[in-house]
Scaffold this active site. Structure first.
Site, PDB file in Angstrom:
ATOM      1  CE1 TYR A  45      -4.349   0.247  -0.336  1.00  0.00           C
ATOM      2  CE2 TYR A  45      -4.257  -1.738   0.989  1.00  0.00           C
ATOM      3  CZ  TYR A  45      -4.948  -0.889   0.148  1.00  0.00           C
ATOM      4  OH  TYR A  45      -6.225  -1.182  -0.209  1.00  0.00           O
ATOM      5  CD  GLU A  47      -4.813   5.016   0.895  1.00  0.00           C
ATOM      6  OE1 GLU A  47      -4.838   5.853   1.815  1.00  0.00           O
ATOM      7  OE2 GLU A  47      -5.647   4.105   0.758  1.00  0.00           O
ATOM      8  CG  ASP A 198      -8.718   9.606 -24.101  1.00  0.00           C
ATOM      9  OD1 ASP A 198      -7.672   8.955 -24.285  1.00  0.00           O
ATOM     10  OD2 ASP A 198      -9.767   9.089 -23.659  1.00  0.00           O
ATOM     11  CB  THR A 224      -4.868   3.255 -22.061  1.00  0.00           C
ATOM     12  OG1 THR A 224      -4.835   3.312 -23.482  1.00  0.00           O
ATOM     13  CG2 THR A 224      -6.278   3.513 -21.569  1.00  0.00           C
ATOM     14  CE  LYS A 227      -7.451   1.689 -25.802  1.00  0.00           C
ATOM     15  NZ  LYS A 227      -7.494   2.366 -24.489  1.00  0.00           N
ATOM     16  NE  ARG A 233      -5.997  -4.693 -20.036  1.00  0.00           N
ATOM     17  CZ  ARG A 233      -6.646  -4.503 -21.191  1.00  0.00           C
ATOM     18  NH1 ARG A 233      -7.669  -3.682 -21.232  1.00  0.00           N
ATOM     19  NH2 ARG A 233      -6.284  -5.136 -22.280  1.00  0.00           N
TER      20      ARG A 233
HETATM   21  N1  DSN Z   1     -12.502   0.162 -25.187  1.00  0.00           N
HETATM   22  C1  DSN Z   1     -11.309   0.692 -25.796  1.00  0.00           C
HETATM   23  C2  DSN Z   1     -11.299   0.461 -27.258  1.00  0.00           C
HETATM   24  O1  DSN Z   1     -11.509  -0.667 -27.654  1.00  0.00           O
HETATM   25  O2  DSN Z   1     -11.045   1.356 -28.031  1.00  0.00           O
HETATM   26  C3  DSN Z   1     -11.111   2.099 -25.477  1.00  0.00           C
HETATM   27  O3  DSN Z   1     -11.005   2.252 -24.100  1.00  0.00           O
END
Ligand code: DSN
Length: 394
Positions: A45, A47, A198, A224, A227, A233
């Site tokens: 932990y 925080e 984003d 994110t 990707k 993730r």
């Molecule tokens: N759900 C994702 C996608 O497939 O583009 C985006 O967060």
């Protein structure tokens, strides 16, 4: 006793190795990312944030954070290097959705107005869908794409002038063209709105120089890490230094508790990898592969939305085939090809059916696919679609 869970993991690993993975938001991480995420760091932990945790002052909720503090600082420093930026970065968001929620709440209060891209035009659930926190907490208004599928900057400006949003959001989940961050920033400035990007889908391209960077234009940038960045993730928030305190407190204690330090470790490994020549070459190949595959579909007579692609994905409009996106997704699943159905410009079908599919090249490029391999996959998909048409399957 061996847990049953390892059976699920083994079966999922086999599925991933067997299938052709074309979901545009997925990728295959390195063994080092897996090692970091599956480590003892999950036990800790921590925080708060490294400086206050180390100082022993306000925000020092747990002892034993000396290693974790260094790790989190290292992760932050690595991500700043990836994007050559002096923006502040918060590496704690558990996901892209959490990153977006905290980014919104750092500068907005519930009820404030946000202008974003329509979900059925390629936007994201967290960009204002009525079933999501974003649509429930904020007063959303939307811009869209034109008949050819390109973001309509005239519409963005008209909506901004009419609606006077407090924040304008650029970024998409299903958009295959370059996003003009400079033009968005200009509009945001004109109406006195915060500008947020984003970049979850294209972050790997931004890191490799294959898409213009939002740094220098946006006040807030979320992404994110799993990707095109091909990491563990999770989510990240970058912001102009003057927003740092607001962003940090919006993440913790605003919207999250303890950070996932094993995931932060996985993000740090991905950041190291994203600074290598290998990664840049990988992203260049992702883009070349995507273009080659989209061109092959066009050559075979398919309608590629916008007529092509500048990034790692494209949309096939299947309206002329008479087949739904869902039917094609399901049939391709049976042939070991994984992708997802997607709405197309001027969509007439329900979100459960859709008239198109989204295709991405990030994952299979990691597996070593080149242009010829993606062209072969395009032809295989064509064969499946033709067989469905011959059977007249909707
Ligand atoms: N759900 C994702 C996608 O497939 O583009 C985006 O967060």
């Amino acid at each position: 006793m061996e847990s049953k869970v390892f059976d699920f993991i083994a079966r999922e690993r086999a599925r991933q190795e067997r299938n052709i993975e074309l979901i545009a938001s997925e990728n295959f991480v390195s063994e080092n990312v897996l090692r970091a995420v599956g480590s003892v760091l999950t036990n800790k932990y921590s925080e708060g944030y490294p400086v206050e945790r180390a100082s022993g002052n306000r925000g020092r909720y747990y002892g034993g954070c000396e290693v974790i503090n260094e790790l989190e600082e290292y992760c932050c420093q690595q991500w700043k290097q990836v994007f050559s930026t002096d923006y502040h970065v918060n590496v704690q968001p558990h996901s892209g959705s959490q990153a977006n929620m905290a980014a919104f709440l750092s500068v907005l209060t519930p009820g404030d107005r946000i202008l974003s891209m329509r979900l059925d035009n390629g936007g994201h659930l967290t960009h204002g869908s009525p079933v999501n926190f974003s649509g429930k907490l904020f007063d959303m208004c939307f811009y869209g794409i034109n008949d050819e599928g390109f973001i309509d900057m005239a519409d963005v400006r008209a909506k901004a002038l009419e609606q006077r949003p407090k924040l304008i959001l650029a970024g998409a989940s299903a958009y295959s063209r370059v996003i003009d961050f400079a033009a968005f920033a200009e509009i945001a400035k004109e109406v006195g709105a915060y500008f947020m990007v984003d970049m979850a889908h294209i972050a790997g391209l931004v890191a490799a120089g294959d898409h213009p960077s939002p740094f220098g234009y946006a006040d807030l940038i979320t992404t994110t890490t799993h990707k095109t960045l091909r990491g563990a993730r999770g989510g990240l928030i970058f912001c102009r230094p003057e927003l740092a305190r607001k962003v940090d407190s919006a993440v913790f204690p605003g919207t999250q508790g303890g950070p996932l330090q094993h995931v932060i470790a996985g993000k740090a490994v991905a950041a190291e990898e994203a600074q290598t020549e290998d990664f840049r070459n990988y992203i260049h190949q992702v883009v070349k592969n995507c273009r080659a595959m989209a061109e092959e579909f066009s050559r075979m007579g398919y309608k590629v939305v916008t007529g092509g692609t500048d990034n790692h994905l494209f949309l096939l409009d299947l309206t002329d085939t008479g087949l739904t996106g869902k039917a094609v997704q399901d049939e391709l699943d049976r042939h070991g090809i994984t992708l997802n159905k997607n709405a197309v410009p001027g969509e007439t079908r329900s979100p459960q059916q859709c008239s198109g599919v989204r295709i991405g090249t990030a994952a299979m490029t990691t597996r070593g696919y080149k242009e010829a391999d993606f062209i072969a996959v395009a032809r295989k998909i064509d064969q499946v679609i033709r067989a469905m048409q011959a059977e007249n399957r909707q």
